[in-house]
Design a protein around this motif. Sequence first.
Motif, PDB file in Angstrom:
ATOM      1  N   ALA A  45      41.894  32.961  43.449  1.00  0.00           N
ATOM      2  CA  ALA A  45      42.122  32.269  41.405  1.00  0.00           C
ATOM      3  C   ALA A  45      43.631  32.995  40.973  1.00  0.00           C
ATOM      4  N   ALA A  46      44.443  32.240  40.114  1.00  0.00           N
ATOM      5  CA  ALA A  46      45.642  32.489  40.144  1.00  0.00           C
ATOM      6  C   ALA A  46      46.220  34.194  39.931  1.00  0.00           C
ATOM      7  N   VAL A  47      46.992  35.423  40.290  1.00  0.00           N
ATOM      8  CA  VAL A  47      47.832  35.961  39.826  1.00  0.00           C
ATOM      9  C   VAL A  47      48.414  36.689  39.775  1.00  0.00           C
ATOM     10  N   ASP A  48      49.125  35.730  39.838  1.00  0.00           N
ATOM     11  CA  ASP A  48      50.924  35.732  38.560  1.00  0.00           C
ATOM     12  C   ASP A  48      50.561  37.193  37.622  1.00  0.00           C
ATOM     13  N   PHE A  49      51.366  37.375  37.547  1.00  0.00           N
ATOM     14  CA  PHE A  49      51.288  38.702  36.262  1.00  0.00           C
ATOM     15  C   PHE A  49      51.382  38.087  34.937  1.00  0.00           C
ATOM     16  N   GLU A  50      51.832  36.688  34.811  1.00  0.00           N
ATOM     17  CA  GLU A  50      50.619  36.067  33.196  1.00  0.00           C
ATOM     18  C   GLU A  50      49.587  36.292  33.197  1.00  0.00           C
ATOM     19  N   LEU A  61      47.510  37.955  35.202  1.00  0.00           N
ATOM     20  CA  LEU A  61      46.741  39.101  35.261  1.00  0.00           C
ATOM     21  C   LEU A  61      47.034  40.059  34.240  1.00  0.00           C
ATOM     22  N   LEU A  62      47.651  39.430  32.874  1.00  0.00           N
ATOM     23  CA  LEU A  62      47.737  40.230  31.516  1.00  0.00           C
ATOM     24  C   LEU A  62      47.066  39.441  30.794  1.00  0.00           C
ATOM     25  N   ALA A  63      46.691  38.664  31.398  1.00  0.00           N
ATOM     26  CA  ALA A  63      45.672  37.638  30.116  1.00  0.00           C
ATOM     27  C   ALA A  63      44.185  36.859  30.506  1.00  0.00           C
ATOM     28  N   ASP A  64      43.985  37.459  32.277  1.00  0.00           N
ATOM     29  CA  ASP A  64      42.696  37.076  32.473  1.00  0.00           C
ATOM     30  C   ASP A  64      42.168  38.277  33.104  1.00  0.00           C
ATOM     31  N   ASP A  65      42.253  38.790  33.339  1.00  0.00           N
ATOM     32  CA  ASP A  65      41.583  40.303  34.802  1.00  0.00           C
ATOM     33  C   ASP A  65      41.570  39.126  34.809  1.00  0.00           C
ATOM     34  N   PRO A  66      41.576  38.444  36.721  1.00  0.00           N
ATOM     35  CA  PRO A  66      41.275  38.423  37.684  1.00  0.00           C
ATOM     36  C   PRO A  66      41.034  39.040  38.753  1.00  0.00           C
ATOM     37  N   TRP A  92      47.204  40.948  49.804  1.00  0.00           N
ATOM     38  CA  TRP A  92      48.511  40.397  49.517  1.00  0.00           C
ATOM     39  C   TRP A  92      48.695  39.616  48.732  1.00  0.00           C
ATOM     40  N   GLU A  93      48.202  39.806  47.935  1.00  0.00           N
ATOM     41  CA  GLU A  93      48.402  39.558  46.540  1.00  0.00           C
ATOM     42  C   GLU A  93      48.829  40.504  45.713  1.00  0.00           C
ATOM     43  N   LEU A  94      48.802  41.634  45.832  1.00  0.00           N
ATOM     44  CA  LEU A  94      48.925  42.486  45.260  1.00  0.00           C
ATOM     45  C   LEU A  94      50.395  43.194  45.738  1.00  0.00           C
ATOM     46  N   THR A  95      50.632  43.225  47.275  1.00  0.00           N
ATOM     47  CA  THR A  95      51.905  43.352  47.703  1.00  0.00           C
ATOM     48  C   THR A  95      52.791  42.154  47.947  1.00  0.00           C
ATOM     49  N   TYR A  96      52.665  41.176  46.775  1.00  0.00           N
ATOM     50  CA  TYR A  96      53.617  39.908  46.598  1.00  0.00           C
ATOM     51  C   TYR A  96      54.632  40.802  45.137  1.00  0.00           C
ATOM     52  N   ARG A  97      52.878  41.051  44.654  1.00  0.00           N
ATOM     53  CA  ARG A  97      53.460  41.744  42.870  1.00  0.00           C
ATOM     54  C   ARG A  97      54.167  42.952  42.769  1.00  0.00           C
TER      55      ARG A  97
END
Length: 334
Positions: free
Chosen positions: A226-231, A233-238, A243-248
């Motif tokens: 699922a989409a896990v960019d900052f927006e 994460l703030l909107a949907d709690d996915p 590796w996604e945590l590392t990118y953020r």
Amino acid sequence: MADNEPTQHGDSETPTITRRRLLAAGGGGALAAAGGGVVYNTQLGYGRFTGTNLRKQDLDPVVTERLDPTFDETLGEGHIRTDDAALVADGDRLPFDADRDAVASVDRHIAANDRLLALWEDLAALDRGEFTIESSTPSAFFDRIAGATARPETVTAIRGRWDQTVDVDLVERFAATDPADPRALVDGLADAFERHTDYDIPRYLAGAIEDNVLFGAVDLRSRFEAAVDFESLLADDPRIFCWELTYRAIEALHAVEAAEQTLPVAACYVSDRRHKHVYTGVVSAVRDEGTLVLPMTFLDYTAVLLDDTPGFSRLFGDGLAAYDRDHRADEIYW
């Protein structure tokens, strides 16, 4: 097994599988068969019987293999860029083996207040391999750079082109702390990830079956992405992967230019291929009695999310600080 780096998959026929069905199968034979692979992939190879870990490794070749400092900024009244073992200052080429006085003269001419000279000295040292890497825990790392003279231009060059790619206000809203303060931001991100997301255990279990039972013949992981960019994460709690945590984390630590940070840092993507895991490296640059030193530390936000998860809490180490005997580095990407 730990979560994989992102991969591209074809359009092979994949059986329909949902989170609910996968979790319902938790006691089934497929996951039991995958369990042996999970133990092998996550618990062995840190130097207890075989392999190594961050505490024992010679990290210098791993850190430097892909380190390619790149600078393209304005200093004083001049535009400075890197170009094949040289700096170019408004058309004046300054090779890393140039005379120091010549570089200092250009620095004065563009009113760079010794920032050009410092950058040239540091990049020349990196080019010649005349520097030291000091690895430590996050607390010791920040203490080390707080007590030294900052080299923000060198840190900017280490960041390369992956710099200021997300909005500062967005990072501040997510982490509830000022992104200009990396020491506070590191902990603020940990708190924010705990508030806004969970580790994607269903995707992890799907991957365990994919790798250890189906041997890659069927792509199960992508069904859970699922989409896990900052927006998002703030909107949907996915749910999220390592590796996604590392990118953020890298995006957040690079959101403010190094020269504006209280302690200038660059972040990198650390890959542990033996355990199929990814986490975050953080580095700075200081001078110690004339020698260039790159203090470095390691962070694992996956471990933060799994701290209180029964059966998973020890898969990736214990807590945010990753400079320990439960992590290793096979490749580092800047």
